[in-house]
Design a protein around this motif. Sequence first.
Motif, mmCIF file in Angstrom:
data_model
loop_
_atom_site.group_PDB
_atom_site.id
_atom_site.type_symbol
_atom_site.label_atom_id
_atom_site.label_comp_id
_atom_site.label_asym_id
_atom_site.label_seq_id
_atom_site.Cartn_x
_atom_site.Cartn_y
_atom_site.Cartn_z
ATOM 1 N N ASP A 14 -23.791 99.184 36.518
ATOM 2 C CA ASP A 14 -23.879 97.862 35.888
ATOM 3 C C ASP A 14 -25.181 97.224 36.352
ATOM 4 O OD1 ASP A 14 -23.678 95.233 35.065
ATOM 5 O OD2 ASP A 14 -21.584 95.018 35.686
ATOM 6 N N PRO A 15 -26.127 97.011 35.427
ATOM 7 C CA PRO A 15 -27.417 96.436 35.819
ATOM 8 C C PRO A 15 -27.294 95.085 36.521
ATOM 9 C CG PRO A 15 -27.476 97.177 33.538
ATOM 10 C CD PRO A 15 -26.064 97.294 33.997
ATOM 11 N N ALA A 16 -26.259 94.332 36.223
ATOM 12 C CA ALA A 16 -26.073 93.033 36.870
ATOM 13 C C ALA A 16 -25.876 93.192 38.375
ATOM 14 C CB ALA A 16 -24.887 92.303 36.259
ATOM 15 N N HIS A 17 -25.289 94.319 38.790
ATOM 16 C CA HIS A 17 -25.038 94.570 40.207
ATOM 17 C C HIS A 17 -26.080 95.493 40.820
ATOM 18 C CE1 HIS A 17 -20.784 93.702 38.764
ATOM 19 N NE2 HIS A 17 -21.164 92.653 39.464
ATOM 20 N N GLY A 18 -26.695 96.364 40.009
ATOM 21 C CA GLY A 18 -27.639 97.339 40.540
ATOM 22 C C GLY A 18 -26.947 98.314 41.481
ATOM 23 N N ASP A 19 -27.706 98.864 42.405
ATOM 24 C CA ASP A 19 -27.191 99.759 43.445
ATOM 25 C C ASP A 19 -28.018 99.513 44.705
ATOM 26 O OD1 ASP A 19 -25.953 101.782 44.887
ATOM 27 O OD2 ASP A 19 -27.021 103.399 43.871
ATOM 28 N N PRO A 20 -27.881 98.301 45.285
ATOM 29 C CA PRO A 20 -28.727 97.915 46.415
ATOM 30 C C PRO A 20 -28.671 98.879 47.598
ATOM 31 C CG PRO A 20 -27.424 96.042 45.659
ATOM 32 C CD PRO A 20 -26.956 97.254 44.902
ATOM 33 N N ALA A 21 -27.530 99.508 47.823
ATOM 34 C CA ALA A 21 -27.409 100.445 48.940
ATOM 35 C C ALA A 21 -28.341 101.643 48.780
ATOM 36 C CB ALA A 21 -25.960 100.918 49.070
ATOM 37 N N ASN A 22 -28.760 101.897 47.527
ATOM 38 C CA ASN A 22 -29.648 103.028 47.248
ATOM 39 C C ASN A 22 -30.983 102.578 46.661
ATOM 40 O OD1 ASN A 22 -27.959 105.400 47.996
ATOM 41 N ND2 ASN A 22 -26.570 104.410 46.561
ATOM 42 N N GLN A 32 -35.071 101.818 34.019
ATOM 43 C CA GLN A 32 -36.100 101.584 35.039
ATOM 44 C C GLN A 32 -35.732 102.131 36.412
ATOM 45 O OE1 GLN A 32 -37.212 97.440 35.046
ATOM 46 N NE2 GLN A 32 -37.834 97.487 32.906
ATOM 47 N N ILE A 33 -34.543 102.716 36.532
ATOM 48 C CA ILE A 33 -34.154 103.346 37.800
ATOM 49 C C ILE A 33 -35.013 104.606 37.979
ATOM 50 C CG2 ILE A 33 -32.282 104.516 39.039
ATOM 51 C CD1 ILE A 33 -30.313 102.842 37.449
ATOM 52 N N PRO A 34 -35.490 104.871 39.194
ATOM 53 C CA PRO A 34 -36.284 106.084 39.408
ATOM 54 C C PRO A 34 -35.528 107.350 38.988
ATOM 55 C CG PRO A 34 -36.372 104.656 41.342
ATOM 56 C CD PRO A 34 -35.361 104.066 40.405
ATOM 57 N N ASP A 35 -36.266 108.339 38.484
ATOM 58 C CA ASP A 35 -35.653 109.572 37.984
ATOM 59 C C ASP A 35 -34.926 110.367 39.067
ATOM 60 O OD1 ASP A 35 -36.409 109.095 35.364
ATOM 61 O OD2 ASP A 35 -38.274 110.238 35.551
ATOM 62 N N ASP A 36 -35.285 110.147 40.326
ATOM 63 C CA ASP A 36 -34.628 110.904 41.404
ATOM 64 C C ASP A 36 -33.372 110.208 41.937
ATOM 65 O OD1 ASP A 36 -35.894 108.818 42.710
ATOM 66 O OD2 ASP A 36 -36.860 110.090 44.210
ATOM 67 N N TRP A 37 -33.004 109.065 41.348
ATOM 68 C CA TRP A 37 -31.766 108.371 41.729
ATOM 69 C C TRP A 37 -30.578 109.238 41.327
ATOM 70 C CZ3 TRP A 37 -27.708 106.425 38.663
ATOM 71 C CH2 TRP A 37 -26.843 105.536 39.283
ATOM 72 N N VAL A 38 -29.526 109.223 42.130
ATOM 73 C CA VAL A 38 -28.306 109.976 41.815
ATOM 74 C C VAL A 38 -27.096 109.053 41.894
ATOM 75 C CG1 VAL A 38 -29.231 112.189 42.600
ATOM 76 C CG2 VAL A 38 -27.977 110.744 44.210
ATOM 77 N N CYS A 39 -26.014 109.476 41.257
ATOM 78 C CA CYS A 39 -24.764 108.718 41.282
ATOM 79 C C CYS A 39 -24.338 108.500 42.734
ATOM 80 C CB CYS A 39 -23.683 109.490 40.518
ATOM 81 S SG CYS A 39 -22.062 108.682 40.563
ATOM 82 N N PRO A 40 -24.082 107.247 43.119
ATOM 83 C CA PRO A 40 -23.682 106.987 44.500
ATOM 84 C C PRO A 40 -22.297 107.526 44.853
ATOM 85 C CG PRO A 40 -23.647 104.962 43.224
ATOM 86 C CD PRO A 40 -24.229 106.022 42.344
ATOM 87 N N ASP A 41 -21.473 107.841 43.860
ATOM 88 C CA ASP A 41 -20.129 108.362 44.136
ATOM 89 C C ASP A 41 -20.086 109.883 44.223
ATOM 90 O OD1 ASP A 41 -19.134 105.813 44.291
ATOM 91 O OD2 ASP A 41 -18.060 105.882 42.391
ATOM 92 N N CYS A 42 -20.804 110.569 43.323
ATOM 93 C CA CYS A 42 -20.663 112.032 43.289
ATOM 94 C C CYS A 42 -21.981 112.794 43.403
ATOM 95 C CB CYS A 42 -19.924 112.471 42.021
ATOM 96 S SG CYS A 42 -20.902 112.353 40.510
#
Length: 52
Positions: A14-22, A32-42
């Motif tokens: 959810d873009p409103a929350h982002g993924d600040p931990a990553n 706009q998320i970097p291509d090397d970003w991965v799902c924080p759950d799996c």
Amino acid sequence: MDKYVCIVCGYVYDPAHGDPANGVQPGTPFEQIPDDWVCPDCGASKDQFEKQ
């Protein structure tokens, strides 16, 4: 902004929350998320996400 769901585990980015931990700040569109970003759950790659 559109939400995106991981087709592997069901995590919803959810873009409103982002993924600040990553390093993705709130308000960041999925495109706009970097291509090397991965799902924080799996750990699935960004190409394993579909627009919800």
